[in-house]
Design a protein around this motif. Structure first.
Motif, short mmCIF file in Angstrom:
data_model
loop_
_atom_site.label_atom_id
_atom_site.label_comp_id
_atom_site.label_asym_id
_atom_site.label_seq_id
_atom_site.Cartn_x
_atom_site.Cartn_y
_atom_site.Cartn_z
N VAL A 1 6.88 5.20 5.39
CA VAL A 1 6.27 4.32 4.59
C VAL A 1 6.56 3.73 3.41
O VAL A 1 7.30 4.29 2.89
CB VAL A 1 4.96 5.49 4.09
N ALA A 2 6.92 2.39 3.00
CA ALA A 2 6.87 1.71 2.41
C ALA A 2 6.15 2.08 1.15
O ALA A 2 5.08 1.87 1.76
CB ALA A 2 7.41 0.56 2.61
N PRO A 3 6.65 2.35 -0.11
CA PRO A 3 5.89 2.29 -1.43
C PRO A 3 5.15 1.08 -2.16
O PRO A 3 6.24 0.10 -1.64
CB PRO A 3 6.36 3.09 -2.71
N PRO A 4 4.03 1.22 -2.12
CA PRO A 4 3.25 -0.37 -2.65
C PRO A 4 3.90 -1.17 -3.19
O PRO A 4 3.97 -2.88 -3.39
CB PRO A 4 2.04 -0.51 -3.44
N VAL A 5 5.67 -1.01 -4.10
CA VAL A 5 6.15 -1.71 -4.69
C VAL A 5 7.23 -2.63 -3.83
O VAL A 5 7.26 -4.18 -4.21
CB VAL A 5 6.89 -1.02 -5.96
N LEU A 6 7.31 -2.25 -2.75
CA LEU A 6 8.37 -2.94 -2.15
C LEU A 6 7.72 -3.77 -1.39
O LEU A 6 8.26 -5.33 -1.02
CB LEU A 6 9.15 -1.76 -1.04
N THR A 7 6.20 -4.60 -1.71
CA THR A 7 6.28 -5.42 -0.37
C THR A 7 5.76 -6.56 -1.84
O THR A 7 6.21 -7.77 -1.66
CB THR A 7 4.58 -4.95 -1.02
N HIS A 8 6.17 -6.70 -3.34
CA HIS A 8 6.54 -7.63 -4.22
C HIS A 8 8.21 -7.66 -4.42
O HIS A 8 8.76 -8.94 -4.38
CB HIS A 8 6.13 -6.85 -5.49
N ILE A 9 8.36 -6.69 -3.31
CA ILE A 9 9.86 -6.74 -3.54
C ILE A 9 10.52 -7.37 -2.37
O ILE A 9 11.15 -8.78 -2.00
CB ILE A 9 11.04 -5.84 -3.44
N ASN A 10 9.60 -7.61 -1.28
CA ASN A 10 9.76 -8.35 0.03
C ASN A 10 9.59 -9.60 -0.08
O ASN A 10 9.85 -10.23 0.01
CB ASN A 10 8.56 -7.38 0.66
N ASN A 11 8.45 -10.00 -1.08
CA ASN A 11 7.63 -11.31 -1.09
C ASN A 11 8.57 -12.02 -2.17
O ASN A 11 9.69 -13.42 -2.21
CB ASN A 11 5.82 -11.28 -2.17
N GLY B 1 -1.07 -11.11 11.58
CA GLY B 1 -0.73 -9.66 11.47
C GLY B 1 -0.79 -9.58 10.64
O GLY B 1 -1.56 -9.95 9.32
N PRO B 2 -0.77 -8.52 9.30
CA PRO B 2 -0.67 -7.67 8.31
C PRO B 2 -0.91 -9.02 7.38
O PRO B 2 0.17 -10.09 7.12
CB PRO B 2 0.74 -6.67 7.88
N TRP B 3 -1.69 -8.80 6.13
CA TRP B 3 -1.52 -9.67 5.22
C TRP B 3 -0.22 -9.24 3.94
O TRP B 3 -0.19 -8.08 3.11
CB TRP B 3 -2.96 -9.37 4.43
N PRO B 4 0.81 -10.47 3.26
CA PRO B 4 1.86 -9.82 3.38
C PRO B 4 2.02 -9.53 0.85
O PRO B 4 2.58 -9.90 1.26
CB PRO B 4 2.38 -11.17 3.36
N PHE B 5 1.06 -10.29 1.72
CA PHE B 5 0.57 -10.13 -0.30
C PHE B 5 0.20 -9.01 -1.05
O PHE B 5 -0.19 -9.37 -2.79
CB PHE B 5 0.32 -11.56 -0.66
N GLY B 6 0.03 -7.88 -0.67
CA GLY B 6 -0.08 -6.91 -1.18
C GLY B 6 -1.73 -6.70 -1.45
O GLY B 6 -2.72 -7.68 -1.08
#
Length: 183
Positions: free
Chosen positions: A63-73, A178-183
């Motif tokens: 399970v990815a920690p929330p900070v990875l969403t920003h790195i992903n973006n 799909g899922p919202w990509p921007f956190g």
């Protein structure tokens, strides 16, 4: 069943793309008809990837920690920027031999960080492997590389604008289907 369809989709994407590099004589002998076969195979691969991804039962690996969403973006934005660099032949294209494949790799790594399921590894890991192998094969076939000529500075700014717009539009579509990509 979904994972098998997903693997077939990644294969139908990868094999036609690699065909020209692995068996160039055979691809050349196919002429213009070969382009149609490649296009149909790639399109079928995309369809199978979507169907397989949706059908696959999620098997969570992490399970990815929330900070990875920003790195992903950020990596996705960089990926779109590199695609724009390739299309506009900016000055950065003079320094990066494969900006489009580099952008594709950034996009794949970004998704591997945040999609911690087996089907995410199959899809994004498989596409990342294809991009890495493509770069290796292209470099082996064409050891000499001539960078494009110098480009006007405005192209750099245009590439940034294109990347920002693409990130926003694709992100909105991503959130719609799909899922919202921007956190």
């Amino acid at each position: 069943m979904g994972n098998l369809i997903l693997v077939l989709g990644v294969a139908l994407w990868s094999v036609p793309h690699l065909f020209k590099r692995l068996i160039p004589e055979r691809r050349a002998a196919m002429g213009e008809a070969g382009k149609g076969i490649v296009a149909i195979s790639v399109l079928a691969g995309i369809v199978l990837m979507v169907i397989g991804y949706r059908l696959a039962e999620p098997i969570w690996l992490w399970v990815a920690p929330p900070v990875l969403t920003h790195i992903n973006n950020l990596l996705v934005l960089i990926g779109f920027y590199l695609f724009a660099v390739s299309g506009l032949q900016t000055n950065l294209a003079r320094r990066i031999r494969h900006p489009q494949l580099s952008g594709f790799k950034a996009w794949a790594v970004a998704h591997l960080l945040v999609v911690g399921t087996l089907q995410g590894v199959i899809l994004f890991g498989g596409l990342l492997a294809w991009a890495v192998v493509s770069v290796i094969l292209i470099n082996r076939a064409n050891r000499a590389w001539t960078p494009p000529p110098p480009a006007p500075v405005w192209k750099e700014g245009a590439a940034v604008v294109v990347a920002l717009v693409l990130t926003a539009v694709v992100g909105w579509i991503h959130g719609w289907i799909g899922p919202w990509p921007f956190g």
